[in-house]
Design a protein around this motif. Structure first.
Motif, mmCIF file in Angstrom:
data_model
loop_
_atom_site.group_PDB
_atom_site.id
_atom_site.type_symbol
_atom_site.label_atom_id
_atom_site.label_comp_id
_atom_site.label_asym_id
_atom_site.label_seq_id
_atom_site.Cartn_x
_atom_site.Cartn_y
_atom_site.Cartn_z
ATOM 1 N N ARG A 31 42.135 21.818 35.160
ATOM 2 C CA ARG A 31 43.280 22.505 35.767
ATOM 3 C C ARG A 31 43.032 24.008 35.811
ATOM 4 N NH1 ARG A 31 48.416 19.746 35.554
ATOM 5 N NH2 ARG A 31 49.430 21.660 34.909
ATOM 6 N N ALA A 32 42.423 24.519 34.736
ATOM 7 C CA ALA A 32 42.095 25.949 34.720
ATOM 8 C C ALA A 32 41.127 26.281 35.851
ATOM 9 C CB ALA A 32 41.492 26.332 33.370
ATOM 10 N N MET A 33 40.142 25.435 36.034
ATOM 11 C CA MET A 33 39.145 25.680 37.085
ATOM 12 C C MET A 33 39.784 25.667 38.467
ATOM 13 S SD MET A 33 36.249 23.198 35.500
ATOM 14 C CE MET A 33 35.076 23.273 36.860
ATOM 15 N N ALA A 34 40.668 24.695 38.664
ATOM 16 C CA ALA A 34 41.285 24.558 39.978
ATOM 17 C C ALA A 34 42.118 25.795 40.316
ATOM 18 C CB ALA A 34 42.148 23.303 40.023
ATOM 19 N N ARG A 35 42.670 26.441 39.299
ATOM 20 C CA ARG A 35 43.527 27.604 39.555
ATOM 21 C C ARG A 35 42.772 28.921 39.518
ATOM 22 N NH1 ARG A 35 48.293 26.135 35.266
ATOM 23 N NH2 ARG A 35 49.017 24.218 36.268
ATOM 24 N N MET A 36 41.589 28.896 38.947
ATOM 25 C CA MET A 36 40.920 30.144 38.586
ATOM 26 C C MET A 36 40.657 31.071 39.765
ATOM 27 S SD MET A 36 39.901 31.802 35.985
ATOM 28 C CE MET A 36 39.722 30.649 34.628
ATOM 29 N N LEU A 37 40.022 30.548 40.808
ATOM 30 C CA LEU A 37 39.616 31.446 41.884
ATOM 31 C C LEU A 37 40.822 32.065 42.567
ATOM 32 C CD1 LEU A 37 36.530 29.524 43.297
ATOM 33 C CD2 LEU A 37 36.647 31.396 41.641
ATOM 34 N N HIS A 38 41.862 31.269 42.701
ATOM 35 C CA HIS A 38 43.093 31.772 43.290
ATOM 36 C C HIS A 38 43.659 32.926 42.477
ATOM 37 C CE1 HIS A 38 45.037 29.784 46.694
ATOM 38 N NE2 HIS A 38 46.019 30.651 46.437
ATOM 39 N N ALA A 39 43.703 32.706 41.154
ATOM 40 C CA ALA A 39 44.270 33.725 40.265
ATOM 41 C C ALA A 39 43.454 35.008 40.327
ATOM 42 C CB ALA A 39 44.312 33.184 38.841
ATOM 43 N N LEU A 40 42.139 34.860 40.406
ATOM 44 C CA LEU A 40 41.285 36.051 40.464
ATOM 45 C C LEU A 40 41.491 36.787 41.785
ATOM 46 C CD1 LEU A 40 38.088 34.476 38.856
ATOM 47 C CD2 LEU A 40 39.430 36.359 37.882
ATOM 48 N N GLU A 41 41.534 35.993 42.847
ATOM 49 C CA GLU A 41 41.728 36.612 44.160
ATOM 50 C C GLU A 41 43.059 37.361 44.228
ATOM 51 O OE1 GLU A 41 41.223 33.646 47.227
ATOM 52 O OE2 GLU A 41 39.164 33.298 46.520
ATOM 53 N N ALA A 42 44.071 36.790 43.597
ATOM 54 C CA ALA A 42 45.387 37.423 43.616
ATOM 55 C C ALA A 42 45.343 38.806 42.971
ATOM 56 C CB ALA A 42 46.401 36.529 42.895
ATOM 57 N N GLU A 43 44.371 39.005 42.087
ATOM 58 C CA GLU A 43 44.227 40.317 41.446
ATOM 59 C C GLU A 43 43.176 41.160 42.162
ATOM 60 O OE1 GLU A 43 46.053 41.361 38.815
ATOM 61 O OE2 GLU A 43 47.147 39.458 38.759
ATOM 62 N N GLY A 44 42.762 40.694 43.309
ATOM 63 C CA GLY A 44 41.762 41.443 44.069
ATOM 64 C C GLY A 44 40.356 41.302 43.529
ATOM 65 N N LEU A 45 40.160 40.318 42.659
ATOM 66 C CA LEU A 45 38.833 40.149 42.041
ATOM 67 C C LEU A 45 38.003 39.157 42.855
ATOM 68 C CD1 LEU A 45 40.238 40.007 38.425
ATOM 69 C CD2 LEU A 45 38.607 41.732 39.225
ATOM 70 N N ASN A 46 37.539 39.607 44.000
ATOM 71 C CA ASN A 46 36.853 38.692 44.906
ATOM 72 C C ASN A 46 35.370 38.522 44.613
ATOM 73 O OD1 ASN A 46 39.206 38.158 46.569
ATOM 74 N ND2 ASN A 46 38.995 40.298 47.221
ATOM 75 N N ASP A 47 34.854 39.373 43.722
ATOM 76 C CA ASP A 47 33.423 39.290 43.428
ATOM 77 C C ASP A 47 33.117 38.534 42.144
ATOM 78 O OD1 ASP A 47 32.892 40.754 45.712
ATOM 79 O OD2 ASP A 47 33.135 42.667 44.654
ATOM 80 N N VAL A 48 34.166 37.950 41.543
ATOM 81 C CA VAL A 48 33.935 37.157 40.335
ATOM 82 C C VAL A 48 33.554 35.744 40.763
ATOM 83 C CG1 VAL A 48 34.906 36.333 38.170
ATOM 84 C CG2 VAL A 48 35.673 38.509 39.130
ATOM 85 N N ARG A 49 32.417 35.300 40.286
ATOM 86 C CA ARG A 49 31.959 33.966 40.683
ATOM 87 C C ARG A 49 31.950 33.035 39.477
ATOM 88 N NH1 ARG A 49 26.427 34.882 43.799
ATOM 89 N NH2 ARG A 49 26.084 36.560 42.309
ATOM 90 N N MET A 50 32.571 31.882 39.633
ATOM 91 C CA MET A 50 32.555 30.884 38.554
ATOM 92 C C MET A 50 31.317 30.021 38.758
ATOM 93 S SD MET A 50 35.702 28.549 37.211
ATOM 94 C CE MET A 50 36.066 27.730 38.769
ATOM 95 N N LEU A 51 30.462 29.961 37.739
ATOM 96 C CA LEU A 51 29.163 29.312 37.922
ATOM 97 C C LEU A 51 29.035 27.963 37.213
ATOM 98 C CD1 LEU A 51 26.729 32.339 37.337
ATOM 99 C CD2 LEU A 51 27.993 31.726 39.418
ATOM 100 N N LEU A 52 29.441 27.928 35.954
ATOM 101 C CA LEU A 52 29.153 26.735 35.158
ATOM 102 C C LEU A 52 30.368 26.289 34.355
ATOM 103 C CD1 LEU A 52 25.725 27.755 33.500
ATOM 104 C CD2 LEU A 52 26.055 26.495 35.636
#
Length: 944
Positions: free
Chosen positions: A869-890
DNA sequence: CGGATCACG
DNA sequence: GACGTACGTGATCCGA
């Protein structure tokens, strides 16, 4: 004198409910629950065996309820209204009852709008009128009305579970009245199961007394006004209407038209073939053996009546798991289309967008989605309505001329809007693969369904197979559609003779590729229908389905590894390995293959005469770590050298060498492949290469982690859940002391040590830690004794102390096992099911193994649900803070690894922490906080 | 292809 | 009365 005819009428529907509650929840080899079916089968078997008995059947039929609606609902809408839905694992057994009946080649009566009881009454009286004896195989009290004798023809009942005959005396004893008055008693007392009202406040005792004294219901009701004033009088007066209505409801309709003549119900031998097939399919091996041995075989098996033999099963559904879907024609590969022109492609795309549902499958040059080249695409819009669109066929030396096909770029441009359209559902089998293949061509797929994951969420643990976990398409097609698919190796060959898919002639390629899409479409229809009924929708929609594009993206990202560093390590390891090899050979006095446990064992235990320890399945002396460590402790230097040799060989072959090979040429990074259906508990698994088992526990192993690095200007960030499984255990088992310790941020193992030993030092903490984990894994005194180096008796004392201090844990284990035994599956806090078909096994080792796994599964599985569930929400949450260069790898079970610009660390860390910490909410509110530990650094090792 | 071993959570 | 002992994975090697 003609033989007396004797008709047996089997009340099949009522039987399976009773069998379900009395028998353990067995499953067949495919994982379908069949406990009730087994009970039913043995019952038919026994009846058929009685064929030659004096009182046995000469004629036999099974009567089943056809529909839930009957004429009684028209009289009284409330009839059977409060009946709960049948248990989940009984539902799939209903159709199997029909299969079983067909397997015995017995006539089956199922009529709409009346109940099985009515058909039984109609048949019973018809047979009695013809002078036959009748036995009703049931224990339903409603049917007891029918018992009796007329002109020398008897109707009695047989309760096969109690092996008891029910005749006039038995009915008299049960109801206190003669059988013909049973209906009147029932009308007064009512029946809560069928929701027959009766008269409130009148139970069986009063009802039978009233009917007994007055002689009938009508007389009893008429007598009421003259009774002396009492509660009973009031109730009778007030309840008169209800009683009369109830009388109508319990009255059996005995004049139903008879679809099969009683003469045609003759039982003259059971054809063995269909029965053997059925028994084999469901793993009823003891019955099968008896049938094959000809001992105790049911009925006379000599008379193979070809007409009856043909009545077995519906074609194409050997399994009976599903009702055949009559609107579906069999898979017909000749019906598929090869799309070779732009116009044809446009037409398929237009139809797909119109239907809004399309099964998609890609054909490629390789199994590695990141490295694969797209060769063609297949689509399916319905059964047999499928096509293959070749895109890169031909062009090798074998084909001088390329077959006609739509231009690659044009086809992609045409497909893109269809595949990205948010209002179209794309269906795939392991569609993460197709998402990644198509992503390389600029296509970002919209909403998808994945039949592999749907199957997993329905049936995890039900299949015993290894590879694919039983959720591969070929298996699913076989299991659910009764269809055998074309195999890849039949199309492309295997080994050296294998050809790339792009060189398969279009006709054959179309048959194979379009079939995959067709089968996927059918599987989706089948599985989607099962999901809500079987409680899989929630976990699928809320956890697993949203994860598909997220994990796909992680795979595409990959992670950078420092090739030069790995290469240096390989060389260092190789040198040491070479040196150790020489020394070991010298110590042994001969050259041998150290990597061979067999040869090593011979050297250590035979030649050198060291004392062996445990032996494996093959009877060979074990040479594993624990044995070598013991030898080392006994002063045998060679054991130390072998241990080091082993460690380095492992590190070199599995990691430093293999990881270099795994670097993708195009991206320069390593791309693992995650399986969402790999682990029965719901965890992900990682393959090709496995990045979830990179060394960390030893200093030398950690050097490998140092080779996992970020791009320049970036860092790696590792965030992991601290002690998540123990936290979940504290919550799920409701252990106040442990919950409190987590709330206070205490060291959990120290707290356990304090509770158990009263004092905390290094030793007690270490022991407490071992015990804590033992609990999570399902404990045994011997296992714990081995780990703690104490005697089993002492270990048992520790366990007792633990349970005494934390009684919640013991009751959690107990109630979990009870529930799994009864239902056949365990469940996580988020509703993920894992099935344990062997939980009631007679084989103790097997059963205990299942028990341990079943204790662990809800905890491990809930942990998996949370990080997903954390993974599914993570990229959205980061993008909402303008963190578009954070990449989830593993993802490594309780850890997520990110790559991000150094400058983003400060801002991203709290976002990552919050998403992980709150991942259970709002679906589940935990009594314990979820602790997150975050680290960053210039390598994966440094991030810890 | 199965068993033995060992890397991880 | 014997059984055979911690849960979940994947990769590699050996040897039939």
């Amino acid at each position: 004198m003609a033989e007396k005819q004797h008709l047996y009428l089997v009340d099949g529907s009522a039987y399976i409910f009773r069998a379900y509650h009395r028998l353990p929840p067995l499953t067949n080899p495919e994982g379908t629950p069949v406990g009730a079916v087994y009970g039913y089968t043995t019952m038919l078997w026994k009846l058929a065996q009685d064929l030659d008995d004096a009182d046995g059947p000469t004629h036999l039929a099974v009567v089943l309820d056809k529909s839930s609606h009957s004429f009684r609902n028209d009289i009284y809408p409330e009839y059977k209204a409060n009946r709960p839905d049948p248990p989940e694992d009984l539902v799939p057994q209903f159709p199997l009852i029909r299969d079983a009946t067909r397997a015995f080649s017995l006539p089956m009566v199922e009529e709409p709008d009346v109940e099985a009881d009515d058909m039984i009454a109609s048949y019973a009286y018809a047979a009695q009128d013809a002078g036959w004896d009748v036995t009703i195989v049931s224990s339903d009290k409603d049917l007891m009305q029918l018992v009796g004798e007329k002109d020398g023809a008897k109707i009695d009942m047989l309760d096969t579970m109690k092996d008891a005959r029910i005749y006039i005396e038995e009915v008299q004893e049960k109801f206190g009245v003669a059988p013909e008055l049973v209906g009147d008693v029932l009308a007064l007392m009512g029946d809560s199961v069928d929701n027959i009202p009766g008269i409130y406040g009148i139970g069986p005792k009063t009802a039978s007394k009233l009917i007994g004294e007055n002689g009938s219901l009508a007389a009893a009701l008429d007598a009421a006004p003259d009774m002396k004033k009492s509660k009973l009088k009031e109730r009778l007066l007030e309840g008169r209407e209800m009683a009369e209505l109830s009388r109508e409801l319990v009255e059996l309709k005995s004049d139903c038209p008879l679809p099969i003549a009683i003469e045609d119900m003759k039982l003259d031998g059971i054809p063995p073939e269909p029965l053997a097939d059925f028994l084999e399919t469901h793993g009823f091996n003891s019955l099968l053996k008896r049938l094959e041995a000809g001992t105790g075989s049911p009925g006379r098996t000599t008379n193979l009546n070809p007409e009856k033999a043909d009545t077995k099963g519906d074609e194409g559904t050997p399994d009976g798991n599903i009702q055949p879907l009559p609107e579906w024609p069999d898979v017909d590969r000749s019906a598929y289309t090869t799309v070779q022109t732009e116009d044809a492609l446009k037409e398929w795309i237009a139809r797909a967008r119109d239907l809004r549902v399309v099964a998609v499958d890609t054909e490629t040059s390789s199994l590695d989605a990141i490295a694969a080249d797209l060769v063609g695409v297949s689509l399916a819009l319905g059964p047999n309505d499928a096509c293959y669109i070749p895109l890169r066929h031909g062009g090798s030396d074998m084909f001088d001329e390329k077959p006609e096909q739509v231009d690659f770029a044009t086809a992609i441009a045409l497909l893109k809007p269809l595949l990205e359209d948010d209002s179209v559902l794309r269906i795939g089998q392991n569609i993460k693969y197709d998402i990644n293949v198509l992503a390389r061509h600029g296509i970002a797929m919209g909403p998808v369904d994945d039949t592999m994951i749907m199957s997993f969420d329905l049936d995890a643990g039900r299949s015993q197979e290894g590879i694919g976990g039983g959720h591969g398409m070929d298996e699913l097609a076989e299991r659910h559609l009764g269809h055998t698919t074309m195999k890849f190796k039949d199309v492309c060959g295997t080994g050296k003779k294998a050809i790339p898919f792009g060189e398969v002639p279009l006709g054959k390629a179309t048959e194979y590729a379009a079939e995959d899409a067709d089968v996927t479409w059918r599987l989706h229809a089948h599985l989607a229908r099962r999901m809500p009924d079987e409680g899989a929708t929630r976990i699928y929609q809320r956890v697993d389905r949203p994860l598909i594009p997220v994990v796909a993206k992680m795979e595409r990202e990959g992670i950078k590894v420092d090739r030069a560093e790995l290469s240096r390590l390989s060389e260092t390891f190789a040198e040491t390995i070479g040196r150790l090899e020489k020394e070991i050979h010298k110590d042994a006095g001969e050259e041998f293959t150290i990597g061979s446990p067999k040869q090593l064992g011979e050297v250590l235990f035979d030649k050198l005469g060291y004392k062996g320890g445990k032996k494996g399945k093959s009877g060979q002396n074990s040479t594993d770590q624990s044995v070598l460590e013991r030898l080392s402790g006994e002063g045998h230097a060679i054991a130390d050298k072998v241990l080091e040799y082993r460690q380095l060989s492992k590190l070199k072959s599995t990691y430093t060498d293999a990881l270099q090979e795994a670097i993708n040429e195009r991206t320069g990074r390593v791309h693992t492949s995650y399986s969402l259906v790999g682990a029965q508990t719901g965890r992900l698994s990682s393959t090709d290469p496995n990045l979830q088992n990179i060394p960390i526990r030893t200093e030398i192993g950690r050097q490998i982690r140092k080779a996992f690095v970020p791009e320049s200007g970036n860092v790696l960030l590792a965030a992991d859940y601290s002690q998540i499984e123990l936290r979940l255990a504290a919550h799920m088992a409701d252990v106040p002391e442990l919950k409190e310790a987590f709330e206070q941020g205490e060291d959990i193992h120290s707290r356990t040590a304090k509770e158990m030993y009263g004092e905390v030092d290094r030793d007690t903490r270490a022991a407490a830690k071992t015990i804590n984990f033992a609990i999570l894994y399902g404990i045994s005194r011997w296992g714990l004794a081995g780990r703690l180096g104490i005697e089993p008796d002492e270990a048992q004392e520790k366990i007792d102390t633990y349970f005494q201090r934390f009684p919640g844990i013991q009751s959690y284990i107990h109630s979990t096992l009870e529930s799994v035994r009864a239902k056949g599956y365990s469940e996580t806090l988020f509703g993920r099911k894992t099935w344990f078909p062997r939980i009631n096994s007679k084989n103790q080792a097997e059963r205990q193994g299942s028990e341990r796994a079943a204790i662990n599964a809800p905890i491990q599985g809930t942990s998996a649900d949370i990080i997903k569930r954390a993974m599914a929400r993570m990229l959205h949450a980061l993008e909402a803070e303008g963190l578009n260069d954070v990449r989830m790898l593993l993802q490594v079970h309780d850890e997520l690894v990110f790559e991000l610009p150094e400058d983003d660390v400060e801002k991203a860390s709290p976002v990552i922490e919050r998403v992980m910490a709150e991942a259970a909410q709002p679906a589940v509110t935990l009594d314990v906080p979820l602790g997150i530990e975050i680290g960053t650094g210039p390598s994966w090792d440094d991030a810890h």
